[in-house]
Structures are given as C-alpha cells and as structure tokens.
Design a protein around this motif. Structure first.
Motif, PDB file in Angstrom:
ATOM      1  N   VAL A 118       0.856  -1.197   0.000  1.00  0.00           N
ATOM      2  CA  VAL A 118       0.000   0.000   0.000  1.00  0.00           C
ATOM      3  C   VAL A 118       0.886   1.239   0.000  1.00  0.00           C
ATOM      4  CG1 VAL A 118      -1.773   1.301   1.246  1.00  0.00           C
ATOM      5  CG2 VAL A 118      -1.808  -1.206   1.306  1.00  0.00           C
ATOM      6  N   LEU A 119       0.630   2.157  -0.941  1.00  0.00           N
ATOM      7  CA  LEU A 119       1.239   3.487  -0.949  1.00  0.00           C
ATOM      8  C   LEU A 119       0.158   4.430  -0.456  1.00  0.00           C
ATOM      9  CD1 LEU A 119       3.113   3.645  -4.373  1.00  0.00           C
ATOM     10  CD2 LEU A 119       4.124   3.508  -2.112  1.00  0.00           C
ATOM     11  N   LEU A 120       0.405   5.092   0.658  1.00  0.00           N
ATOM     12  CA  LEU A 120      -0.644   5.800   1.377  1.00  0.00           C
ATOM     13  C   LEU A 120      -0.255   7.244   1.672  1.00  0.00           C
ATOM     14  CD1 LEU A 120      -3.330   5.510   2.985  1.00  0.00           C
ATOM     15  CD2 LEU A 120      -1.971   4.561   4.854  1.00  0.00           C
ATOM     16  N   ASP A 121      -1.033   8.175   1.104  1.00  0.00           N
ATOM     17  CA  ASP A 121      -0.825   9.597   1.377  1.00  0.00           C
ATOM     18  C   ASP A 121      -1.133   9.874   2.845  1.00  0.00           C
ATOM     19  OD1 ASP A 121      -0.440  12.342   1.000  1.00  0.00           O
ATOM     20  OD2 ASP A 121      -2.484  12.663   0.307  1.00  0.00           O
ATOM     21  N   VAL A 122      -0.384  10.756   3.445  1.00  0.00           N
ATOM     22  CA  VAL A 122      -0.593  11.102   4.851  1.00  0.00           C
ATOM     23  C   VAL A 122      -1.771  12.049   5.014  1.00  0.00           C
ATOM     24  CG1 VAL A 122       0.422  12.243   6.861  1.00  0.00           C
ATOM     25  CG2 VAL A 122       1.817  10.723   5.466  1.00  0.00           C
ATOM     26  N   ASN A 123      -1.786  13.135   4.252  1.00  0.00           N
ATOM     27  CA  ASN A 123      -2.809  14.177   4.422  1.00  0.00           C
ATOM     28  C   ASN A 123      -3.933  14.013   3.415  1.00  0.00           C
ATOM     29  OD1 ASN A 123      -1.545  15.604   6.555  1.00  0.00           O
ATOM     30  ND2 ASN A 123      -0.094  16.445   5.085  1.00  0.00           N
ATOM     31  N   MET A 124      -5.080  13.569   3.913  1.00  0.00           N
ATOM     32  CA  MET A 124      -6.274  13.430   3.084  1.00  0.00           C
ATOM     33  C   MET A 124      -7.470  13.906   3.897  1.00  0.00           C
ATOM     34  SD  MET A 124      -5.819   9.727   1.225  1.00  0.00           S
ATOM     35  CE  MET A 124      -5.733   8.819   2.775  1.00  0.00           C
ATOM     36  N   PRO A 125      -8.513  14.348   3.216  1.00  0.00           N
ATOM     37  CA  PRO A 125      -9.722  14.718   3.957  1.00  0.00           C
ATOM     38  C   PRO A 125     -10.398  13.473   4.530  1.00  0.00           C
ATOM     39  CG  PRO A 125     -10.084  14.886   1.588  1.00  0.00           C
ATOM     40  CD  PRO A 125      -8.635  14.571   1.789  1.00  0.00           C
ATOM     41  N   GLY A 126     -11.191  13.661   5.567  1.00  0.00           N
ATOM     42  CA  GLY A 126     -11.834  12.507   6.202  1.00  0.00           C
ATOM     43  C   GLY A 126     -10.806  11.728   6.996  1.00  0.00           C
ATOM     44  N   LYS A 127     -10.754  10.425   6.757  1.00  0.00           N
ATOM     45  CA  LYS A 127      -9.753   9.597   7.429  1.00  0.00           C
ATOM     46  C   LYS A 127      -8.377   9.897   6.846  1.00  0.00           C
ATOM     47  CE  LYS A 127     -12.372   5.610   8.853  1.00  0.00           C
ATOM     48  NZ  LYS A 127     -11.917   4.854   9.993  1.00  0.00           N
ATOM     49  N   SER A 128      -7.457  10.247   7.699  1.00  0.00           N
ATOM     50  CA  SER A 128      -6.097  10.540   7.227  1.00  0.00           C
ATOM     51  C   SER A 128      -5.351   9.244   6.927  1.00  0.00           C
ATOM     52  CB  SER A 128      -5.333  11.323   8.297  1.00  0.00           C
ATOM     53  OG  SER A 128      -4.938  10.462   9.350  1.00  0.00           O
ATOM     54  N   GLY A 129      -4.237   9.393   6.268  1.00  0.00           N
ATOM     55  CA  GLY A 129      -3.394   8.238   6.017  1.00  0.00           C
ATOM     56  C   GLY A 129      -2.929   7.575   7.301  1.00  0.00           C
ATOM     57  N   GLU A 158      -5.387   1.141  11.036  1.00  0.00           N
ATOM     58  CA  GLU A 158      -6.376   0.091  10.767  1.00  0.00           C
ATOM     59  C   GLU A 158      -5.780  -1.047   9.943  1.00  0.00           C
ATOM     60  OE1 GLU A 158     -10.387   1.250   9.674  1.00  0.00           O
ATOM     61  OE2 GLU A 158     -10.001   3.264  10.451  1.00  0.00           O
ATOM     62  N   VAL A 159      -4.972  -0.701   8.952  1.00  0.00           N
ATOM     63  CA  VAL A 159      -4.358  -1.727   8.104  1.00  0.00           C
ATOM     64  C   VAL A 159      -3.432  -2.610   8.925  1.00  0.00           C
ATOM     65  CG1 VAL A 159      -2.709  -2.098   6.217  1.00  0.00           C
ATOM     66  CG2 VAL A 159      -4.549  -0.437   5.953  1.00  0.00           C
ATOM     67  N   LYS A 160      -2.591  -1.995   9.736  1.00  0.00           N
ATOM     68  CA  LYS A 160      -1.617  -2.769  10.504  1.00  0.00           C
ATOM     69  C   LYS A 160      -2.284  -3.599  11.609  1.00  0.00           C
ATOM     70  CE  LYS A 160       2.303  -2.048   8.497  1.00  0.00           C
ATOM     71  NZ  LYS A 160       3.091  -3.152   7.956  1.00  0.00           N
ATOM     72  N   GLU A 161      -3.398  -3.115  12.142  1.00  0.00           N
ATOM     73  CA  GLU A 161      -4.129  -3.920  13.122  1.00  0.00           C
ATOM     74  C   GLU A 161      -4.735  -5.153  12.467  1.00  0.00           C
ATOM     75  OE1 GLU A 161      -6.899  -1.194  14.926  1.00  0.00           O
ATOM     76  OE2 GLU A 161      -5.371  -0.379  16.273  1.00  0.00           O
ATOM     77  N   ALA A 162      -5.166  -5.017  11.216  1.00  0.00           N
ATOM     78  CA  ALA A 162      -5.777  -6.128  10.494  1.00  0.00           C
ATOM     79  C   ALA A 162      -4.734  -7.089   9.924  1.00  0.00           C
ATOM     80  CB  ALA A 162      -6.669  -5.606   9.371  1.00  0.00           C
ATOM     81  N   ASN A 163      -3.598  -6.550   9.488  1.00  0.00           N
ATOM     82  CA  ASN A 163      -2.565  -7.384   8.865  1.00  0.00           C
ATOM     83  C   ASN A 163      -1.215  -6.695   9.012  1.00  0.00           C
ATOM     84  OD1 ASN A 163      -0.798  -8.795   7.232  1.00  0.00           O
ATOM     85  ND2 ASN A 163      -2.273  -9.097   5.588  1.00  0.00           N
ATOM     86  N   GLU A 164      -0.525  -7.013  10.081  1.00  0.00           N
ATOM     87  CA  GLU A 164       0.743  -6.316  10.363  1.00  0.00           C
ATOM     88  C   GLU A 164       1.833  -6.622   9.346  1.00  0.00           C
ATOM     89  OE1 GLU A 164       2.870  -9.230  13.614  1.00  0.00           O
ATOM     90  OE2 GLU A 164       1.498  -7.706  14.345  1.00  0.00           O
ATOM     91  N   LYS A 165       1.695  -7.685   8.567  1.00  0.00           N
ATOM     92  CA  LYS A 165       2.725  -8.048   7.591  1.00  0.00           C
ATOM     93  C   LYS A 165       2.565  -7.343   6.243  1.00  0.00           C
ATOM     94  CE  LYS A 165       3.531 -12.619   9.558  1.00  0.00           C
ATOM     95  NZ  LYS A 165       4.729 -12.407  10.273  1.00  0.00           N
ATOM     96  N   LEU A 166       1.425  -6.708   5.988  1.00  0.00           N
ATOM     97  CA  LEU A 166       1.208  -6.006   4.727  1.00  0.00           C
ATOM     98  C   LEU A 166       2.083  -4.754   4.691  1.00  0.00           C
ATOM     99  CD1 LEU A 166      -0.341  -5.570   2.065  1.00  0.00           C
ATOM    100  CD2 LEU A 166      -2.104  -4.406   3.390  1.00  0.00           C
ATOM    101  N   PRO A 167       2.995  -4.645   3.722  1.00  0.00           N
ATOM    102  CA  PRO A 167       3.853  -3.456   3.657  1.00  0.00           C
ATOM    103  C   PRO A 167       3.047  -2.199   3.320  1.00  0.00           C
ATOM    104  CG  PRO A 167       4.724  -5.222   2.257  1.00  0.00           C
ATOM    105  CD  PRO A 167       3.355  -5.628   2.694  1.00  0.00           C
TER     106      PRO A 167
END
Length: 116
Positions: free
Chosen positions: A50-61, A67-76
């Motif tokens: 996942v390439l994830l922008d930090v600053n976004m409206p609504g839920k930030s990066g 949430e991603v790391k809680e669901a799957n800590e091995k996903l880069p």
C-alpha cells in the motif's frame, strides 16, 4: 504473477503520476481517492503493498495505517508525504517506509522492489 499495489491519494495528479510509473514497471495498480475507498479496496482483497498519502480529507493516512496494521501487520505500507520534514514525526508509527513525493522514480521503485 503480477504484484498489486493499492495507491491511496486525494490528488489526481499524484494518482496519475504514480499509476503510470508503477504500471510501466509491471505492477497492477488499484486506486483509492480517500480513506473510505482505501478500506473498501482492502476489504475486497489484499494488495501486495500500500502506498498511502498522509494528508487526506476525512480519514487521514495515519488513521488508515493504524487500521491496516491492526488487520494485517505483515502487509507493507509506505507513507507518502509532500514534506520531507514530516518524516521524522512518523518514527513511532508502524509504516514500513516513509517516502516524499519528490523522490526520484528509481528510488521509489527500488524501495518497492525491496518489499515485493
């Protein structure tokens, strides 16, 4: 098998640039323009990175990262930021890499190839 990257950014120019760069290098790119779209995409099937922008409206990066790391800590997950000075603020987070959007394409592709 083609590696799949989820690209999350609210800037259409960034989406276009990274999509072309990554697809031109043989990756399959899935795009999300905000945090909700990113979570929906992740729920539909995990990418390889996942390439994830930090600053976004609504839920930030940063919210999405957690949430991603809680669901799957091995996903880069790579955090993308336009501001180099922000990188040091992320040291306590669980992103695998921190990239500034101004990095040279070959640097970005090398980092990605180190993970997938």
């Amino acid at each position: 098998m083609t590696k799949k990257i989820l690209l999350v950014d609210d800037d259409k120019g960034i989406i276009q640039y990274y999509s072309e760069l990554l697809e031109g290098s043989g990756y399959e790119v899935q795009v999300a323009m905000d945090g909700e779209q990113a979570l929906a995409a992740l729920g539909a099937g995990l990418p390889d990175l996942v390439l994830l922008d930090v600053n976004m409206p609504g839920k930030s990066g940063l919210d999405i990262l957690k949430e991603v790391k809680e669901a799957n800590e091995k996903l880069p997950v790579f955090l993308l930021t336009a501001y180099e000075q922000y990188k040091r603020n992320f040291s306590s987070l669980y992103a695998d890499e921190y990239l500034t959007k101004a990095k040279k394409p070959e640097v970005i592709l090398k980092k990605i190839s180190d993970y997938i």
